[in-house]
Scaffold this motif. Structure first.
Motif, PDB file in Angstrom:
ATOM      1  N   GLU A 111      13.667   4.730  -4.538  1.00 56.61           N
ATOM      2  CA  GLU A 111      13.663   5.957  -3.653  1.00 56.61           C
ATOM      3  C   GLU A 111      12.971   5.329  -2.350  1.00 56.61           C
ATOM      4  OE1 GLU A 111      13.705   9.850  -6.511  1.00 56.61           O
ATOM      5  OE2 GLU A 111      11.807   8.688  -6.418  1.00 56.61           O
ATOM      6  N   ILE A 112      12.401   4.302  -2.312  1.00 53.99           N
ATOM      7  CA  ILE A 112      11.409   3.825  -0.992  1.00 53.99           C
ATOM      8  C   ILE A 112      12.369   3.069  -0.388  1.00 53.99           C
ATOM      9  CG2 ILE A 112       9.425   3.087  -0.238  1.00 53.99           C
ATOM     10  CD1 ILE A 112       8.266   3.794  -3.227  1.00 53.99           C
TER      11      ILE A 112
ATOM     12  N   ARG B 243      14.028   8.821  -0.410  1.00 51.69           N
ATOM     13  CA  ARG B 243      13.213  10.130  -0.048  1.00 51.69           C
ATOM     14  C   ARG B 243      11.863   9.582   0.921  1.00 51.69           C
ATOM     15  NH1 ARG B 243      17.275  11.610  -0.582  1.00 51.69           N
ATOM     16  NH2 ARG B 243      18.089  13.563  -1.763  1.00 51.69           N
ATOM     17  N   TYR B 244      11.549   8.285   0.702  1.00 53.51           N
ATOM     18  CA  TYR B 244      10.231   7.834   1.260  1.00 53.51           C
ATOM     19  C   TYR B 244      10.411   6.710   2.022  1.00 53.51           C
ATOM     20  CZ  TYR B 244       9.073  10.870  -2.803  1.00 53.51           C
ATOM     21  OH  TYR B 244       8.845  11.798  -3.616  1.00 53.51           O
ATOM     22  N   LEU B 245       9.695   6.801   3.328  1.00 50.31           N
ATOM     23  CA  LEU B 245      10.290   5.497   4.382  1.00 50.31           C
ATOM     24  C   LEU B 245       8.912   4.922   4.712  1.00 50.31           C
ATOM     25  CD1 LEU B 245      12.495   6.677   7.026  1.00 50.31           C
ATOM     26  CD2 LEU B 245      13.227   4.969   5.227  1.00 50.31           C
ATOM     27  N   ILE B 246       8.939   3.649   4.754  1.00 53.07           N
ATOM     28  CA  ILE B 246       8.074   2.880   5.702  1.00 53.07           C
ATOM     29  C   ILE B 246       8.657   2.345   6.853  1.00 53.07           C
ATOM     30  CG2 ILE B 246       6.429   0.522   5.616  1.00 53.07           C
ATOM     31  CD1 ILE B 246       6.975   0.793   2.519  1.00 53.07           C
ATOM     32  N   VAL B 247       8.054   3.103   8.053  1.00 53.32           N
ATOM     33  CA  VAL B 247       8.982   2.527   9.374  1.00 53.32           C
ATOM     34  C   VAL B 247       7.909   1.305  10.014  1.00 53.32           C
ATOM     35  CG1 VAL B 247       9.163   3.380  11.690  1.00 53.32           C
ATOM     36  CG2 VAL B 247       9.367   5.016   9.866  1.00 53.32           C
ATOM     37  N   HIS B 248       8.654   0.397  10.154  1.00 51.29           N
ATOM     38  CA  HIS B 248       8.110  -0.910  10.602  1.00 51.29           C
ATOM     39  C   HIS B 248       8.367  -1.135  12.115  1.00 51.29           C
ATOM     40  CE1 HIS B 248       6.983  -5.343   9.774  1.00 51.29           C
ATOM     41  NE2 HIS B 248       8.009  -5.413  10.895  1.00 51.29           N
TER      42      HIS B 248
ATOM     43  N   ILE C  83       1.013  -1.278  -0.024  1.00 53.54           N
ATOM     44  CA  ILE C  83      -0.049  -0.047  -0.050  1.00 53.54           C
ATOM     45  C   ILE C  83       1.056   1.381   0.111  1.00 53.54           C
ATOM     46  CG2 ILE C  83      -1.534   1.399   1.570  1.00 53.54           C
ATOM     47  CD1 ILE C  83      -2.965  -1.212   2.237  1.00 53.54           C
ATOM     48  N   TYR C  84       1.738   1.439   0.919  1.00 60.35           N
ATOM     49  CA  TYR C  84       2.709   2.512   1.041  1.00 60.35           C
ATOM     50  C   TYR C  84       3.692   2.742  -0.042  1.00 60.35           C
ATOM     51  CZ  TYR C  84       0.939   1.824   5.763  1.00 60.35           C
ATOM     52  OH  TYR C  84       0.212   1.936   6.669  1.00 60.35           O
ATOM     53  N   ARG C  85       4.048   1.646  -0.915  1.00 64.62           N
ATOM     54  CA  ARG C  85       4.845   1.809  -1.971  1.00 64.62           C
ATOM     55  C   ARG C  85       4.179   2.430  -3.037  1.00 64.62           C
ATOM     56  NH1 ARG C  85       6.442  -2.417  -6.315  1.00 64.62           N
ATOM     57  NH2 ARG C  85       4.094  -2.230  -6.625  1.00 64.62           N
ATOM     58  N   ASN C  86       2.820   1.782  -3.274  1.00 59.60           N
ATOM     59  CA  ASN C  86       2.064   2.204  -4.323  1.00 59.60           C
ATOM     60  C   ASN C  86       1.542   3.816  -3.978  1.00 59.60           C
ATOM     61  OD1 ASN C  86       2.308   0.001  -5.519  1.00 59.60           O
ATOM     62  ND2 ASN C  86       0.273  -0.829  -5.273  1.00 59.60           N
ATOM     63  N   TYR C  87       1.448   4.091  -2.817  1.00 55.60           N
ATOM     64  CA  TYR C  87       0.960   5.311  -2.279  1.00 55.60           C
ATOM     65  C   TYR C  87       1.921   6.426  -2.958  1.00 55.60           C
ATOM     66  CZ  TYR C  87      -0.335   9.458   0.465  1.00 55.60           C
ATOM     67  OH  TYR C  87      -0.632  10.660   0.860  1.00 55.60           O
ATOM     68  N   PHE C  88       3.131   6.182  -2.646  1.00 56.31           N
ATOM     69  CA  PHE C  88       4.544   6.969  -2.802  1.00 56.31           C
ATOM     70  C   PHE C  88       4.348   7.125  -4.292  1.00 56.31           C
ATOM     71  CE2 PHE C  88       6.348   5.602   1.548  1.00 56.31           C
ATOM     72  CZ  PHE C  88       5.671   6.988   2.207  1.00 56.31           C
ATOM     73  N   MET C  89       4.449   5.925  -5.065  1.00 57.01           N
ATOM     74  CA  MET C  89       4.573   5.852  -6.336  1.00 57.01           C
ATOM     75  C   MET C  89       3.309   6.751  -7.076  1.00 57.01           C
ATOM     76  SD  MET C  89       5.638   2.022  -7.276  1.00 57.01           S
ATOM     77  CE  MET C  89       7.334   1.811  -7.991  1.00 57.01           C
ATOM     78  N   LYS C  90       2.358   6.596  -6.648  1.00 61.00           N
ATOM     79  CA  LYS C  90       1.274   7.212  -7.390  1.00 61.00           C
ATOM     80  C   LYS C  90       1.027   8.794  -7.017  1.00 61.00           C
ATOM     81  CE  LYS C  90      -3.694   6.822  -8.512  1.00 61.00           C
ATOM     82  NZ  LYS C  90      -4.803   6.052  -8.199  1.00 61.00           N
TER      83      LYS C  90
ATOM     84  N   LEU D 153       9.975  -8.510  -2.641  1.00 57.40           N
ATOM     85  CA  LEU D 153       9.069  -8.725  -3.582  1.00 57.40           C
ATOM     86  C   LEU D 153       8.939  -7.431  -4.405  1.00 57.40           C
ATOM     87  CD1 LEU D 153       6.486 -10.757  -1.726  1.00 57.40           C
ATOM     88  CD2 LEU D 153       7.511 -11.568  -4.185  1.00 57.40           C
ATOM     89  N   LEU D 154       8.655  -6.265  -3.567  1.00 55.75           N
ATOM     90  CA  LEU D 154       8.237  -4.996  -3.814  1.00 55.75           C
ATOM     91  C   LEU D 154       9.424  -4.000  -4.559  1.00 55.75           C
ATOM     92  CD1 LEU D 154       5.888  -4.504  -1.105  1.00 55.75           C
ATOM     93  CD2 LEU D 154       5.266  -4.675  -3.330  1.00 55.75           C
ATOM     94  N   GLY D 155      10.690  -4.323  -4.474  1.00 51.22           N
ATOM     95  CA  GLY D 155      11.741  -3.870  -4.778  1.00 51.22           C
ATOM     96  C   GLY D 155      12.148  -2.494  -4.273  1.00 51.22           C
ATOM     97  N   ILE D 156      11.916  -2.536  -2.886  1.00 53.41           N
ATOM     98  CA  ILE D 156      12.090  -1.367  -1.886  1.00 53.41           C
ATOM     99  C   ILE D 156      13.499  -1.688  -1.324  1.00 53.41           C
ATOM    100  CG2 ILE D 156       9.965  -0.463  -2.263  1.00 53.41           C
ATOM    101  CD1 ILE D 156       9.433  -1.512   0.553  1.00 53.41           C
ATOM    102  N   ASN D 157      13.890  -0.960  -0.610  1.00 49.10           N
ATOM    103  CA  ASN D 157      15.167  -1.149   0.149  1.00 49.10           C
ATOM    104  C   ASN D 157      15.123  -1.445   1.559  1.00 49.10           C
ATOM    105  OD1 ASN D 157      17.653   0.266  -1.924  1.00 49.10           O
ATOM    106  ND2 ASN D 157      15.666   1.652  -1.734  1.00 49.10           N
ATOM    107  N   PRO D 158      15.399  -2.610   2.066  1.00 49.61           N
ATOM    108  CA  PRO D 158      15.522  -2.933   3.575  1.00 49.61           C
ATOM    109  C   PRO D 158      16.667  -2.064   4.278  1.00 49.61           C
ATOM    110  CG  PRO D 158      16.268  -4.716   2.610  1.00 49.61           C
ATOM    111  CD  PRO D 158      16.064  -3.574   1.371  1.00 49.61           C
ATOM    112  N   ILE D 159      16.243  -1.355   5.591  1.00 53.35           N
ATOM    113  CA  ILE D 159      17.288  -0.882   6.360  1.00 53.35           C
ATOM    114  C   ILE D 159      17.087  -1.694   7.665  1.00 53.35           C
ATOM    115  CG2 ILE D 159      18.316   1.282   7.024  1.00 53.35           C
ATOM    116  CD1 ILE D 159      17.024   2.513   4.563  1.00 53.35           C
ATOM    117  N   THR D 160      18.098  -2.109   8.190  1.00 59.39           N
ATOM    118  CA  THR D 160      18.135  -2.624   9.544  1.00 59.39           C
ATOM    119  C   THR D 160      18.868  -1.686  10.426  1.00 59.39           C
ATOM    120  OG1 THR D 160      18.310  -4.741   8.419  1.00 59.39           O
ATOM    121  CG2 THR D 160      18.490  -4.854  10.781  1.00 59.39           C
ATOM    122  N   VAL D 161      18.019  -1.421  11.644  1.00 56.15           N
ATOM    123  CA  VAL D 161      18.679  -0.673  12.640  1.00 56.15           C
ATOM    124  C   VAL D 161      19.186  -1.515  13.718  1.00 56.15           C
ATOM    125  CG1 VAL D 161      18.327   1.269  14.346  1.00 56.15           C
ATOM    126  CG2 VAL D 161      17.433   1.178  11.721  1.00 56.15           C
ATOM    127  N   LYS D 162      20.426  -1.176  14.399  1.00 58.35           N
ATOM    128  CA  LYS D 162      20.798  -2.269  15.382  1.00 58.35           C
ATOM    129  C   LYS D 162      20.291  -1.894  16.789  1.00 58.35           C
ATOM    130  CE  LYS D 162      25.590  -3.162  13.652  1.00 58.35           C
ATOM    131  NZ  LYS D 162      25.790  -2.001  12.957  1.00 58.35           N
TER     132      LYS D 162
END
Ligand SMILES: *Cc1c(COP(=O)(O)O)cnc(C)c1O
Length: 417
Positions: A136-137, A190-195, A121-128, A155-164
């Motif tokens: 960029e996500i 430029r766009y983040l999904i905070v999990h 949902i968020y990836r498509n939101y930022f794209m649209k 699957l979605l082709g976005i970047n995973p970022i791990t925080v220690k």
């Protein structure tokens, strides 16, 4: 938080009433639907089915495809779909503090799907809306987050970022978060999904939104926050009064809750919830043969799953479920008291039922005897105990007796990991 406890007879009656409102493959001429009841050789109608509402739904096989809080969905199964709507209402409004009718949701295959649905949902939101490119996500999360977050990113082709995280208390290291955000921004994210997690799988640790988002806001103005309460969703809101990771916090946009973990419903009952005006971004407009369109990752799904969750919720009522959780928290408290007496080091969130012990304090054969789960099996640093429905205080006490005997004897030296 309130929902009622119903008697077994009322529950049975409600489920059969719902089933009777569905279209019935046995009694009506249904020529066009690509669905039917379960195979009759195998699951022929047995006399006990009239006393078995869940199995009756399973055999009747209603399809809950689509999202029923958004649109009426396949109109053929509106009876049992109404029970799903009630499940979503209880989870969103009563447990996660959403305002009436200000959310959408559905019973997904599990926490994995629900987490991916959120990212989608968020990836498509930022794209649209922002004309963003997938590159960029990014989705950012603590190293203790569930691995499904990587699946979704892949699957979605976005970047995973791990925080220690800090080894002992499993809280994110703000300095590492800061560095990772800077690095991501410099790389063009430029766009983040905070999990954030309400109960990580290994530690039961609960993220703090404020310390995380205070840093995020320094670098990013476009972000969404998803809460993974796959494990903790049916525990933490019942054992604590903390609202940080619920819809009462305006920062939170979506939540994953697994009913097939603590709530003991069958596998296939992950619950996805989001605020209104978001699920549209996962709509597949080409799904024109589905009445009401489709907004989910999985497509066809069994109505029996949603009904099982409804039945369990109604069996306890909100007060009853609080008591169940209280009991598990108390058994966990007992375990922790005894570990404290023995000087064993562990991590535990006081509102959760997971105790994760630092390895090297007992033999691996003891861990194996009680099927403790390691953070990784090549080189375990932690071993965990989860007090679920099958775990009794007696079992915990047996473990504690063995643990104590082992520590008091001298034979551990060879086996220590
Ligand atoms: C179990 C779990 C998941 C994945 O759920 P499945 O139902 O196995 O797909 C995701 N997140 C957390 C925190 C979990 O504990």
């Amino acid at each position: 938080m309130h929902w009622p406890k119903l008697t077994p007879e009322t529950i049975r009656q409600n489920v059969f009433d719902a089933l009777n409102k569905n279209l019935n493959y046995s009694t009506e001429s249904i020529l066009g639907l690509p669905g039917t009841f379960l195979d009759q050789e195998q699951f022929h109608s047995a006399p006990f089915l009239k006393d078995a509402p869940f199995l009756s739904v399973l055999v009747n096989n209603p399809n809950h495809i689509g999202c029923h809080t958004y649109s009426s969905g396949e109109k053929y199964f509106s009876g049992t779909q109404q029970l799903e709507i009630d499940v979503i209402r209880i989870c969103a409004e009563e447990i996660f503090g959403a305002k009436k009718s200000e959310y959408d949701g559905y019973v997904a295959t599990g926490g994995t799907e629900a987490n991916i649905e959120a990212q989608w949902i968020y990836r498509n939101y930022f794209m649209k809306n922002n004309n963003a490119k997938a590159s960029e996500i990014a989705v950012i999360f603590s190293e203790d987050a569930h691995y499904s977050v990587f699946k979704g990113a892949n699957l979605l082709g976005i970047n995973p970022i791990t925080v220690k995280v800090n080894f002992e208390d499993r809280k994110i290291l703000v300095e590492d978060l800061e560095n990772k955000l800077k690095e991501a921004f410099d790389k063009g994210i430029r766009y983040l999904i905070v999990h954030l997690s309400m109960g990580t799988t290994m530690f039961g640790s609960v993220d703090d939104s404020k310390s995380f988002l205070d840093v995020v806001r320094k670098y990013f103005k476009n972000y969404f926050v998803h809460v993974d309460a796959a494990f903790g969703g049916f525990i933490y809101p019942f054992s604590s009064n903390e609202k940080d990771l619920t819809f009462e916090n305006p920062e939170i946009s979506s939540v994953t809750i697994d009913a097939h973990k603590m709530l003991q419903s069958p596998y296939g009952t992950g619950i996805f919830l989001c605020r209104k005006d978001l699920i549209e971004y996962a709509q597949t407009e080409e799904a024109s043969y589905v009445y009401g369109s489709d907004f989910t990752l999985c497509g066809s799904r069994s109505g029996a799953n949603a009904v099982s969750v409804w039945m369990i919720l109604m069996t306890y009522g909100s007060e009853g479920w609080k008591n169940v959780i209280n009991k598990f928290v108390n058994i966990t408290n007992h375990l922790c008291d005894k570990l404290d007496e023995m000087g064993i080091k562990y991590h535990r969130n006081p509102y959760m039922n997971i105790v994760t012990m630092v390895s090297g304090q007992f033999s691996e054969s003891l861990a194996k005897k009680y099927h403790l789960v390691a953070d990784n099996y090549q080189n375990p640093q932690w071993w965990k105990i989860v007090t679920m429905a099958h775990v009794t205080q007696d079992m915990i006490d047996d473990f504690l007796i063995d643990l104590k005997a082992e520590r008091e004897s001298k034979i551990l030296d060879t086996e220590m990991s």
